[in-house]
Design a protein around this motif. Structure first.
Motif, PDB file in Angstrom:
ATOM      1  N   ALA A  57     -34.901  -5.007 -81.347  1.00 26.87           N
ATOM      2  CA  ALA A  57     -33.636  -5.026 -82.082  1.00 26.87           C
ATOM      3  C   ALA A  57     -33.650  -3.969 -83.181  1.00 26.87           C
ATOM      4  O   ALA A  57     -32.670  -3.242 -83.388  1.00 26.87           O
ATOM      5  CB  ALA A  57     -33.400  -6.411 -82.682  1.00 26.87           C
ATOM      6  N   PHE A  58     -34.764  -3.868 -83.884  1.00 25.13           N
ATOM      7  CA  PHE A  58     -34.889  -2.857 -84.934  1.00 25.13           C
ATOM      8  C   PHE A  58     -34.851  -1.454 -84.338  1.00 25.13           C
ATOM      9  O   PHE A  58     -34.182  -0.564 -84.870  1.00 25.13           O
ATOM     10  CB  PHE A  58     -36.199  -3.056 -85.693  1.00 25.13           C
ATOM     11  CG  PHE A  58     -36.183  -4.215 -86.641  1.00 25.13           C
ATOM     12  CD1 PHE A  58     -35.944  -4.034 -87.996  1.00 25.13           C
ATOM     13  CD2 PHE A  58     -36.397  -5.500 -86.179  1.00 25.13           C
ATOM     14  CE1 PHE A  58     -35.929  -5.106 -88.867  1.00 25.13           C
ATOM     15  CE2 PHE A  58     -36.383  -6.579 -87.049  1.00 25.13           C
ATOM     16  CZ  PHE A  58     -36.144  -6.387 -88.394  1.00 25.13           C
ATOM     17  N   ASP A 105     -33.735 -12.901 -84.834  1.00 26.71           N
ATOM     18  CA  ASP A 105     -33.770 -11.499 -84.413  1.00 26.71           C
ATOM     19  C   ASP A 105     -34.974 -10.779 -85.017  1.00 26.71           C
ATOM     20  O   ASP A 105     -35.456  -9.787 -84.454  1.00 26.71           O
ATOM     21  CB  ASP A 105     -32.502 -10.760 -84.857  1.00 26.71           C
ATOM     22  CG  ASP A 105     -31.253 -11.163 -84.083  1.00 26.71           C
ATOM     23  OD1 ASP A 105     -31.358 -11.480 -82.893  1.00 26.71           O
ATOM     24  OD2 ASP A 105     -30.173 -11.143 -84.695  1.00 26.71           O
ATOM     25  N   ILE A 154     -31.532  -2.513 -93.056  1.00 27.70           N
ATOM     26  CA  ILE A 154     -31.280  -3.624 -92.140  1.00 27.70           C
ATOM     27  C   ILE A 154     -31.076  -4.884 -92.978  1.00 27.70           C
ATOM     28  O   ILE A 154     -31.952  -5.250 -93.778  1.00 27.70           O
ATOM     29  CB  ILE A 154     -32.452  -3.843 -91.157  1.00 27.70           C
ATOM     30  CG1 ILE A 154     -32.881  -2.523 -90.511  1.00 27.70           C
ATOM     31  CG2 ILE A 154     -32.058  -4.876 -90.107  1.00 27.70           C
ATOM     32  CD1 ILE A 154     -31.831  -1.864 -89.672  1.00 27.70           C
ATOM     33  N   LEU A 171     -28.954  -7.886 -88.542  1.00 26.84           N
ATOM     34  CA  LEU A 171     -29.600  -8.828 -87.640  1.00 26.84           C
ATOM     35  C   LEU A 171     -29.490 -10.210 -88.278  1.00 26.84           C
ATOM     36  O   LEU A 171     -29.112 -10.337 -89.448  1.00 26.84           O
ATOM     37  CB  LEU A 171     -31.062  -8.456 -87.401  1.00 26.84           C
ATOM     38  CG  LEU A 171     -31.317  -7.083 -86.765  1.00 26.84           C
ATOM     39  CD1 LEU A 171     -32.810  -6.781 -86.731  1.00 26.84           C
ATOM     40  CD2 LEU A 171     -30.725  -7.009 -85.368  1.00 26.84           C
ATOM     41  N   ILE A 198     -30.551  -8.945 -93.134  1.00 29.82           N
ATOM     42  CA  ILE A 198     -30.896 -10.090 -92.282  1.00 29.82           C
ATOM     43  C   ILE A 198     -30.591 -11.404 -93.002  1.00 29.82           C
ATOM     44  O   ILE A 198     -31.443 -11.956 -93.715  1.00 29.82           O
ATOM     45  CB  ILE A 198     -32.379 -10.060 -91.866  1.00 29.82           C
ATOM     46  CG1 ILE A 198     -32.773  -8.680 -91.316  1.00 29.82           C
ATOM     47  CG2 ILE A 198     -32.652 -11.142 -90.811  1.00 29.82           C
ATOM     48  CD1 ILE A 198     -34.231  -8.579 -90.890  1.00 29.82           C
ATOM     49  N   THR A 200     -30.510 -15.327 -93.123  1.00 28.54           N
ATOM     50  CA  THR A 200     -31.480 -16.189 -92.439  1.00 28.54           C
ATOM     51  C   THR A 200     -31.372 -17.619 -92.945  1.00 28.54           C
ATOM     52  O   THR A 200     -31.043 -17.866 -94.102  1.00 28.54           O
ATOM     53  CB  THR A 200     -32.904 -15.655 -92.691  1.00 28.54           C
ATOM     54  OG1 THR A 200     -32.999 -14.318 -92.219  1.00 28.54           O
ATOM     55  CG2 THR A 200     -33.963 -16.489 -91.998  1.00 28.54           C
ATOM     56  N   HIS A 249     -26.654  -3.442 -80.137  1.00 30.80           N
ATOM     57  CA  HIS A 249     -26.719  -3.532 -81.591  1.00 30.80           C
ATOM     58  C   HIS A 249     -26.018  -2.320 -82.191  1.00 30.80           C
ATOM     59  O   HIS A 249     -26.317  -1.181 -81.830  1.00 30.80           O
ATOM     60  CB  HIS A 249     -28.172  -3.563 -82.058  1.00 30.80           C
ATOM     61  CG  HIS A 249     -28.878  -4.848 -81.785  1.00 30.80           C
ATOM     62  ND1 HIS A 249     -28.665  -5.977 -82.538  1.00 30.80           N
ATOM     63  CD2 HIS A 249     -29.793  -5.187 -80.846  1.00 30.80           C
ATOM     64  CE1 HIS A 249     -29.425  -6.961 -82.085  1.00 30.80           C
ATOM     65  NE2 HIS A 249     -30.122  -6.503 -81.054  1.00 30.80           N
ATOM     66  N   TYR A 283     -21.436  -8.602 -86.574  1.00 28.19           N
ATOM     67  CA  TYR A 283     -22.551  -8.803 -85.644  1.00 28.19           C
ATOM     68  C   TYR A 283     -22.634 -10.272 -85.273  1.00 28.19           C
ATOM     69  O   TYR A 283     -22.666 -11.145 -86.145  1.00 28.19           O
ATOM     70  CB  TYR A 283     -23.872  -8.341 -86.265  1.00 28.19           C
ATOM     71  CG  TYR A 283     -25.074  -8.747 -85.449  1.00 28.19           C
ATOM     72  CD1 TYR A 283     -25.272  -8.232 -84.164  1.00 28.19           C
ATOM     73  CD2 TYR A 283     -25.998  -9.663 -85.930  1.00 28.19           C
ATOM     74  CE1 TYR A 283     -26.360  -8.620 -83.395  1.00 28.19           C
ATOM     75  CE2 TYR A 283     -27.090 -10.055 -85.177  1.00 28.19           C
ATOM     76  CZ  TYR A 283     -27.262  -9.532 -83.918  1.00 28.19           C
ATOM     77  OH  TYR A 283     -28.341  -9.936 -83.155  1.00 28.19           O
ATOM     78  N   LYS A 286     -24.946 -13.142 -83.547  1.00 29.04           N
ATOM     79  CA  LYS A 286     -26.381 -13.359 -83.343  1.00 29.04           C
ATOM     80  C   LYS A 286     -26.743 -13.280 -81.866  1.00 29.04           C
ATOM     81  O   LYS A 286     -26.111 -13.906 -81.022  1.00 29.04           O
ATOM     82  CB  LYS A 286     -26.785 -14.713 -83.919  1.00 29.04           C
ATOM     83  CG  LYS A 286     -28.300 -14.952 -83.941  1.00 29.04           C
ATOM     84  CD  LYS A 286     -28.621 -16.241 -84.672  1.00 29.04           C
ATOM     85  CE  LYS A 286     -30.120 -16.446 -84.816  1.00 29.04           C
ATOM     86  NZ  LYS A 286     -30.432 -17.685 -85.577  1.00 29.04           N
ATOM     87  N   LYS A 287     -27.784 -12.510 -81.594  1.00 29.35           N
ATOM     88  CA  LYS A 287     -28.202 -12.259 -80.212  1.00 29.35           C
ATOM     89  C   LYS A 287     -29.355 -13.171 -79.794  1.00 29.35           C
ATOM     90  O   LYS A 287     -29.296 -13.863 -78.781  1.00 29.35           O
ATOM     91  CB  LYS A 287     -28.602 -10.794 -80.063  1.00 29.35           C
ATOM     92  CG  LYS A 287     -28.948 -10.384 -78.634  1.00 29.35           C
ATOM     93  CD  LYS A 287     -29.293  -8.903 -78.555  1.00 29.35           C
ATOM     94  CE  LYS A 287     -28.144  -8.007 -78.967  1.00 29.35           C
ATOM     95  NZ  LYS A 287     -26.985  -8.117 -78.045  1.00 29.35           N
ATOM     96  N   ASN A 288     -30.439 -13.149 -80.574  1.00 28.55           N
ATOM     97  CA  ASN A 288     -31.639 -13.909 -80.233  1.00 28.55           C
ATOM     98  C   ASN A 288     -31.564 -15.287 -80.884  1.00 28.55           C
ATOM     99  O   ASN A 288     -31.809 -15.437 -82.086  1.00 28.55           O
ATOM    100  CB  ASN A 288     -32.886 -13.154 -80.695  1.00 28.55           C
ATOM    101  CG  ASN A 288     -33.043 -11.835 -79.958  1.00 28.55           C
ATOM    102  OD1 ASN A 288     -33.328 -11.806 -78.771  1.00 28.55           O
ATOM    103  ND2 ASN A 288     -32.828 -10.728 -80.671  1.00 28.55           N
TER     104      ASN A 288
END
Length: 294
Positions: free
Chosen positions: A163-164, A157, A175, A153, A177, A179, A140, A119, A121-123
């Motif tokens: 996204a969820f 995100d 999920i 994510l 994440i 961070t 996603h 994945y 990162k999108k946001n």
């Protein structure tokens, strides 16, 4: 009965541009997780480099991504443990623009040392947008893993319920994440009102997301010495209970917990969120700020 999975969340002190040191400590934590019978170990975002994009050593460090990804694949195979090695920043050549681009990437490596999920990162958080390339409108994806259907994510995100929803609609139960979220990710006015505003954001939003999606969240954040703005708060969160385990301080460490997926079934039976999302007449079947072309 749904299975119980033993998972480890690793809160690493991501020392700026000390790739080898960070990597060796990460591997030591993963080995510790494996000796405790864990099926999965998750590291934080930017765990190799920290986030110092204007340092002249940052871009050359991002060229080493294959070396460290390969090392984690070998470690997963050796220990028979799944690994999400936080995120690794990769430098690639953008052929269309004839320039370099940086991608912030999370991988899911299974217990045979194979990559079964990726994945980008999108946001992007505001300071990242000058440096990173988002995955944009890419969908996603949900991955079939030894722990079931998993979505990934990254950091900011978390702020986007869409996204969820995209992951949950595909059947994701867990999920993950990675961070790198600090207490200083707040404007001075916000810090003046509440010096722990970002900790409040994390704790409240993580719990809310599990309830509104009847999912489990494995959240691994960067840590570090006190007084330097590290938030920590790495945790494994589920609906009905909240955090099953939570590293309350910002110090480097590991937390191991049994993740009972029956909790998700109980929550879904109570709230029926997934059932509503699956309805053919579900009334929120739209995309924000997009108009259909006539």
């Amino acid at each position: 009965m749904p299975p119980i999975h033993k998972v480890a969340v690793i809160q690493l002190h991501c020392k700026p541009l000390q790739l080898e040191s960070n990597h060796q400590r990460a591997c030591a934590f993963i080995r510790s997780a494996a000796t405790q019978g864990c099926e999965l170990a998750v590291l934080p975002e930017y765990h190799l480099t920290n986030w110092v994009p204007k340092d002249p050593k940052f871009l050359p460090a991002c060229d080493q991504w294959q070396k460290y990804l390969s090392s984690y694949k070998s470690l997963a195979k050796e220990l028979k443990i799944c690994i999400v090695p936080g995120t690794i920043v990769e430098r690639h050549k953008d052929a269309d623009k004839n320039e370099d681009k940086l991608l912030n990437v999370a991988y899911f490596i299974n217990n045979d040392g194979e990559i079964i999920g990726k994945y980008v990162k999108k946001n992007l958080w505001l300071p990242e947008r000058e440096h990173l390339t988002s995955s944009g409108r890419d969908v996603h994806e949900v991955f079939d893993t030894p722990l079931g259907k998993v979505g990934m994510l990254i950091c900011w995100d978390l702020a986007f319920p869409e996204a969820f929803r995209e992951l949950i609609a595909q059947g994701a139960k867990i999920i993950i994440i990675p961070t790198f979220w600090t207490l200083n990710d707040c404007i001075p006015e916000g810090l003046a009102r509440n010096p722990s505003a970002e900790a409040l954001f994390l704790d409240s939003t993580l719990t809310a997301r599990t309830y509104e999606n009847t999912c489990a969240i494995i959240f691994a954040n960067g840590g570090g010495p006190p007084g330097r703005g590290y938030a920590g708060l790495s945790q494994v969160v589920v609906p009905l209970v909240g955090p099953l385990v939570r590293l309350g301080s910002a110090a480097e460490g590991i937390a191991v917990v049994d993740l009972d997926l029956q909790i998700l079934e109980d929550a879904e039976r109570n709230y029926q969120v997934r059932a509503d999302l699956a309805r053919h007449d579900w009334h929120y079947d739209y995309r924000h700020s997009r108009k259909e072309k006539l």
